[in-house]
Design a protein around this motif. Structure first.
Motif, PDB file in Angstrom:
ATOM      1  N   MET A   1       0.845  -1.191   0.000  1.00 43.52           N
ATOM      2  CA  MET A   1       0.000   0.000   0.000  1.00 43.52           C
ATOM      3  C   MET A   1       0.884   1.246   0.000  1.00 43.52           C
ATOM      4  N   PHE A   2       0.507   2.242  -0.793  1.00 45.49           N
ATOM      5  CA  PHE A   2       1.303   3.459  -0.921  1.00 45.49           C
ATOM      6  C   PHE A   2       1.266   4.286   0.369  1.00 45.49           C
ATOM      7  N   ASN A   3       2.410   4.913   0.679  1.00 41.82           N
ATOM      8  CA  ASN A   3       2.459   5.849   1.798  1.00 41.82           C
ATOM      9  C   ASN A   3       1.894   7.197   1.376  1.00 41.82           C
ATOM     10  N   LEU A   4       1.383   7.923   2.355  1.00 42.52           N
ATOM     11  CA  LEU A   4       0.892   9.265   2.105  1.00 42.52           C
ATOM     12  C   LEU A   4       1.981  10.278   2.433  1.00 42.52           C
ATOM     13  N   SER A   5       2.024  11.359   1.672  1.00 41.69           N
ATOM     14  CA  SER A   5       2.984  12.422   1.932  1.00 41.69           C
ATOM     15  C   SER A   5       2.345  13.754   1.565  1.00 41.69           C
ATOM     16  N   LEU A   6       3.043  14.831   1.901  1.00 42.04           N
ATOM     17  CA  LEU A   6       2.571  16.163   1.532  1.00 42.04           C
ATOM     18  C   LEU A   6       3.680  16.908   0.800  1.00 42.04           C
ATOM     19  N   THR A   7       3.268  17.794  -0.084  1.00 47.63           N
ATOM     20  CA  THR A   7       4.165  18.712  -0.774  1.00 47.63           C
ATOM     21  C   THR A   7       3.727  20.126  -0.430  1.00 47.63           C
ATOM     22  N   ALA A   8       4.662  20.957   0.005  1.00 49.59           N
ATOM     23  CA  ALA A   8       4.317  22.313   0.429  1.00 49.59           C
ATOM     24  C   ALA A   8       5.231  23.326  -0.243  1.00 49.59           C
ATOM     25  N   CYS A   9       4.644  24.456  -0.651  1.00 48.06           N
ATOM     26  CA  CYS A   9       5.425  25.544  -1.225  1.00 48.06           C
ATOM     27  C   CYS A   9       4.696  26.859  -0.961  1.00 48.06           C
ATOM     28  N   SER A 181      11.070  28.481   2.837  1.00 46.66           N
ATOM     29  CA  SER A 181      12.292  29.152   3.287  1.00 46.66           C
ATOM     30  C   SER A 181      13.420  28.140   3.183  1.00 46.66           C
ATOM     31  N   PRO A 182      14.625  28.573   2.770  1.00 41.85           N
ATOM     32  CA  PRO A 182      15.743  27.630   2.666  1.00 41.85           C
ATOM     33  C   PRO A 182      16.031  26.901   3.971  1.00 41.85           C
ATOM     34  N   SER A 183      15.948  27.604   5.095  1.00 40.56           N
ATOM     35  CA  SER A 183      16.267  26.965   6.377  1.00 40.56           C
ATOM     36  C   SER A 183      15.251  25.887   6.732  1.00 40.56           C
ATOM     37  N   LEU A 184      13.960  26.133   6.465  1.00 38.77           N
ATOM     38  CA  LEU A 184      12.940  25.126   6.740  1.00 38.77           C
ATOM     39  C   LEU A 184      13.074  23.953   5.791  1.00 38.77           C
ATOM     40  N   PHE A 185      13.397  24.227   4.519  1.00 42.99           N
ATOM     41  CA  PHE A 185      13.593  23.156   3.548  1.00 42.99           C
ATOM     42  C   PHE A 185      14.698  22.201   4.018  1.00 42.99           C
ATOM     43  N   ILE A 186      15.815  22.764   4.431  1.00 41.88           N
ATOM     44  CA  ILE A 186      16.934  21.943   4.894  1.00 41.88           C
ATOM     45  C   ILE A 186      16.542  21.146   6.138  1.00 41.88           C
ATOM     46  N   LYS A 187      15.854  21.787   7.057  1.00 47.30           N
ATOM     47  CA  LYS A 187      15.433  21.125   8.293  1.00 47.30           C
ATOM     48  C   LYS A 187      14.525  19.932   8.011  1.00 47.30           C
ATOM     49  N   LYS A 188      13.616  20.066   7.051  1.00 50.90           N
ATOM     50  CA  LYS A 188      12.640  19.018   6.767  1.00 50.90           C
ATOM     51  C   LYS A 188      13.179  17.926   5.849  1.00 50.90           C
ATOM     52  N   ILE A 189      14.004  18.300   4.892  1.00 52.73           N
ATOM     53  CA  ILE A 189      14.409  17.363   3.844  1.00 52.73           C
ATOM     54  C   ILE A 189      15.736  16.678   4.124  1.00 52.73           C
ATOM     55  N   ILE A 190      16.711  17.443   4.624  1.00 56.32           N
ATOM     56  CA  ILE A 190      18.060  16.884   4.794  1.00 56.32           C
ATOM     57  C   ILE A 190      18.247  16.490   6.254  1.00 56.32           C
ATOM     58  N   ARG A 191      18.048  15.210   6.510  1.00 50.35           N
ATOM     59  CA  ARG A 191      18.175  14.673   7.864  1.00 50.35           C
ATOM     60  C   ARG A 191      19.219  13.564   7.883  1.00 50.35           C
ATOM     61  N   SER A 194      18.042  10.383   6.361  1.00 56.93           N
ATOM     62  CA  SER A 194      17.545  10.392   4.980  1.00 56.93           C
ATOM     63  C   SER A 194      18.640  10.634   3.954  1.00 56.93           C
ATOM     64  N   ILE A 195      19.757  11.221   4.365  1.00 56.83           N
ATOM     65  CA  ILE A 195      20.814  11.566   3.411  1.00 56.83           C
ATOM     66  C   ILE A 195      21.541  10.297   2.962  1.00 56.83           C
ATOM     67  N   LYS A 196      21.674  10.133   1.648  1.00 57.74           N
ATOM     68  CA  LYS A 196      22.259   8.921   1.084  1.00 57.74           C
ATOM     69  C   LYS A 196      23.604   9.161   0.391  1.00 57.74           C
ATOM     70  N   LYS A 197      23.768  10.335  -0.162  1.00 58.44           N
ATOM     71  CA  LYS A 197      24.988  10.569  -0.944  1.00 58.44           C
ATOM     72  C   LYS A 197      25.252  12.064  -1.055  1.00 58.44           C
ATOM     73  N   LEU A 198      26.535  12.419  -1.067  1.00 53.84           N
ATOM     74  CA  LEU A 198      26.963  13.783  -1.381  1.00 53.84           C
ATOM     75  C   LEU A 198      27.574  13.793  -2.781  1.00 53.84           C
ATOM     76  N   ASP A 267      16.562  10.256   0.644  1.00 54.10           N
ATOM     77  CA  ASP A 267      15.442   9.333   0.500  1.00 54.10           C
ATOM     78  C   ASP A 267      14.263   9.883   1.294  1.00 54.10           C
ATOM     79  N   ILE A 268      13.127  10.078   0.615  1.00 53.31           N
ATOM     80  CA  ILE A 268      11.919  10.578   1.269  1.00 53.31           C
ATOM     81  C   ILE A 268      10.818   9.551   1.077  1.00 53.31           C
TER      82      ILE A 268
END
Length: 325
Positions: A1-9, A181-191, A194-198, A267-268
Motif C-alpha cells: 500500500m502506498f504511503n501518504l505524503s505532503l508537498t508544500a510551497c 524558506s531555505p532553512s525550513l527546507f533543509i530542516k525538513k528534507i536533509i536529515r 535520509s541523506i544517502k549521498k553527497l 530518501d523521502i
C-alpha cells in the motif's frame, strides 16, 4: 500500500508581465480586476479567485501532454480558520490514461478487467490553500500551498499549471511558486537518517584563457555514499550545508578541498530526490504524513488530515517571510 505524503510551497500573485515588486498583490485586501473581455470584477480578497478556479474545474479536464485528468470537488464548507490563517481546501480527482493494461486479482491471478487507453485510473487528492492573516507588522503577499500525495502520485504540477492558465487568461495574473524558506527546507528534507549521498562539483579552469568559455573548461565530480556520521561530524556538515544554501557564492569544503557546488541525494519515504543546494528557491518541501491518518483503503481520513495540515501550516508560517520587499 502506498504511503501518504505532503508537498508544500509558498506562492504569490503578481500582475502579468510586471517586474517591479509594486505589482505584487496583497492577498487579503479587496480589489477590482479587469478581465480580458474588459469587464470588471470586484473581489473581497484574492481567496475568491481560487474558489472561482475550484468551481470552474468541477468538470473533468485532461492534460494531453502529461496524459493526466483533473477535476475538483469543492463546496463552501471546505474552510477552516485559526488565529493565524484561513484555509480553503478541495478534493481533486486525478488519474493517468493513455496506456492499456490488465487488472489482475492478486489472489487468483485472474484478469478482472482489461483497462483501455481511454480509461482513467483515478485517485482522490486533497489540496489546501492557506491565506495568512494580516497583522500590525505585515501586509501579507505570500500564501502557502499544501498538496497531499499518494506514493509517487501527486497533483502539484497539473494543479499549478491549470491555475496559472486560468489566472492569466481570466485576469492577467501570474502565479509564482517558491520554496517556503531555505532553512525550513533543509530542516525538513536533509536529515541524518535520509541523506544517502553527497555529490560535490568543482569547476576546473584551464590555464589557457582561450579555453575558458562561458562555463569554463570542465568540472570534477566527486560522489560519496554509505555515509555514517558522528553527532559532531553531522553538526559540522549541517553547518556547511546551511552556509552553502544561504548564497550561491559560498563554497562547500570537504577534506580541505573547496567545491563550487553541492548536491545532496536523500530518501523521502522510499523516493530518491536530488537537491541542488545552490538552487533551493523553486523547490517544494516533501514530507511523510503520519500512518494513523491513512485509512484501510489507503486514502486519508479527512478530519485527521485537516488537523495535521493545520499543525503543519502553523509551523511553516513561522518560517515564512510573508511580504516581498
Amino acid at each position: 500500500m502506498f504511503n501518504l505524503s505532503l508537498t508544500a510551497c509558498s506562492f504569490h500573485l503578481r500582475k502579468t508581465n510586471s517586474k517591479r515588486n509594486t505589482q505584487i498583490f496583497n492577498l487579503n485586501m479587496p480589489l477590482t480586476l479587469q478581465k480580458n473581455d474588459r469587464t470588471e470584477c470586484y473581489f473581497h480578497d484574492l481567496s475568491e479567485i481560487f474558489i472561482q478556479f475550484f468551481e470552474r474545474h468541477e468538470i473533468l479536464v485532461k492534460d494531453k501532454t502529461r496524459q493526466q485528468s483533473f477535476r475538483c470537488e469543492y463546496n463552501k464548507e471546505n474552510y477552516l480558520e485559526t488565529d493565524e490563517f484561513r484555509m480553503f481546501y478541495t478534493k481533486i480527482l486525478s488519474g493517468i490514461y493513455g496506456s492499456s493494461s490488465d487488472i489482475v486479482d492478486g489472489s487468483t491471478e485472474k484478469i478482472k478487467y482489461q483497462k483501455k487507453l481511454s480509461d482513467i485510473d483515478t485517485r482522490p487528492f486533497y489540496f489546501m490553500v492557506i491565506f495568512p492573516k494580516d497583522n500590525e507588522q505585515v501586509t501579507v503577499q505570500k500564501g502557502l500551498f499544501i498538496f497531499q500525495n499518494v506514493g509517487q502520485f501527486g497533483v502539484k504540477t497539473i494543479t499549478t499549471n491549470l491555475m496559472q492558465e486560468f489566472f492569466s487568461n481570466e485576469y492577467k495574473i501570474t502565479l509564482r511558486c517558491h520554496t517556503i524558506s531555505p532553512s525550513l527546507f533543509i530542516k525538513k528534507i536533509i536529515r541524518k537518517d535520509s541523506i544517502k549521498k553527497l555529490v560535490m562539483i568543482k569547476n576546473i579552469k584551464s590555464v589557457d584563457s582561450a579555453d575558458n568559455l562561458s562555463q569554463g573548461y570542465g568540472s570534477e565530480v566527486r560522489e560519496i555514499g554509505h555515509l555514517c556520521f558522528s553527532e559532531k561530524k553531522w553538526g559540522l556538515l549541517m553547518d556547511q550545508i546551511r552556509r552553502v544554501a544561504g548564497s550561491r557564492c559560498h563554497l562547500f569544503e570537504f577534506e580541505e578541498i573547496e567545491y563550487d557546488n553541492l548536491k545532496v541525494i536523500v530518501d523521502i519515504g522510499g523516493r530518491t530526490r536530488t537537491i541542488n543546494l545552490h538552487n533551493l528557491e523553486n523547490l517544494s518541501i516533501i514530507e511523510a504524513i503520519p500512518d494513523e491518518i491513512k485509512m484501510a483503503d489507503g486514502h486519508p481520513n479527512l478530519s485527521l488530515l485537516l488537523e495535521h495540515f493545520t499543525t503543519v501550516a502553523t509551523e511553516y508560517l513561522k518560517e515564512m517571510v510573508l511580504h516581498i520587499a
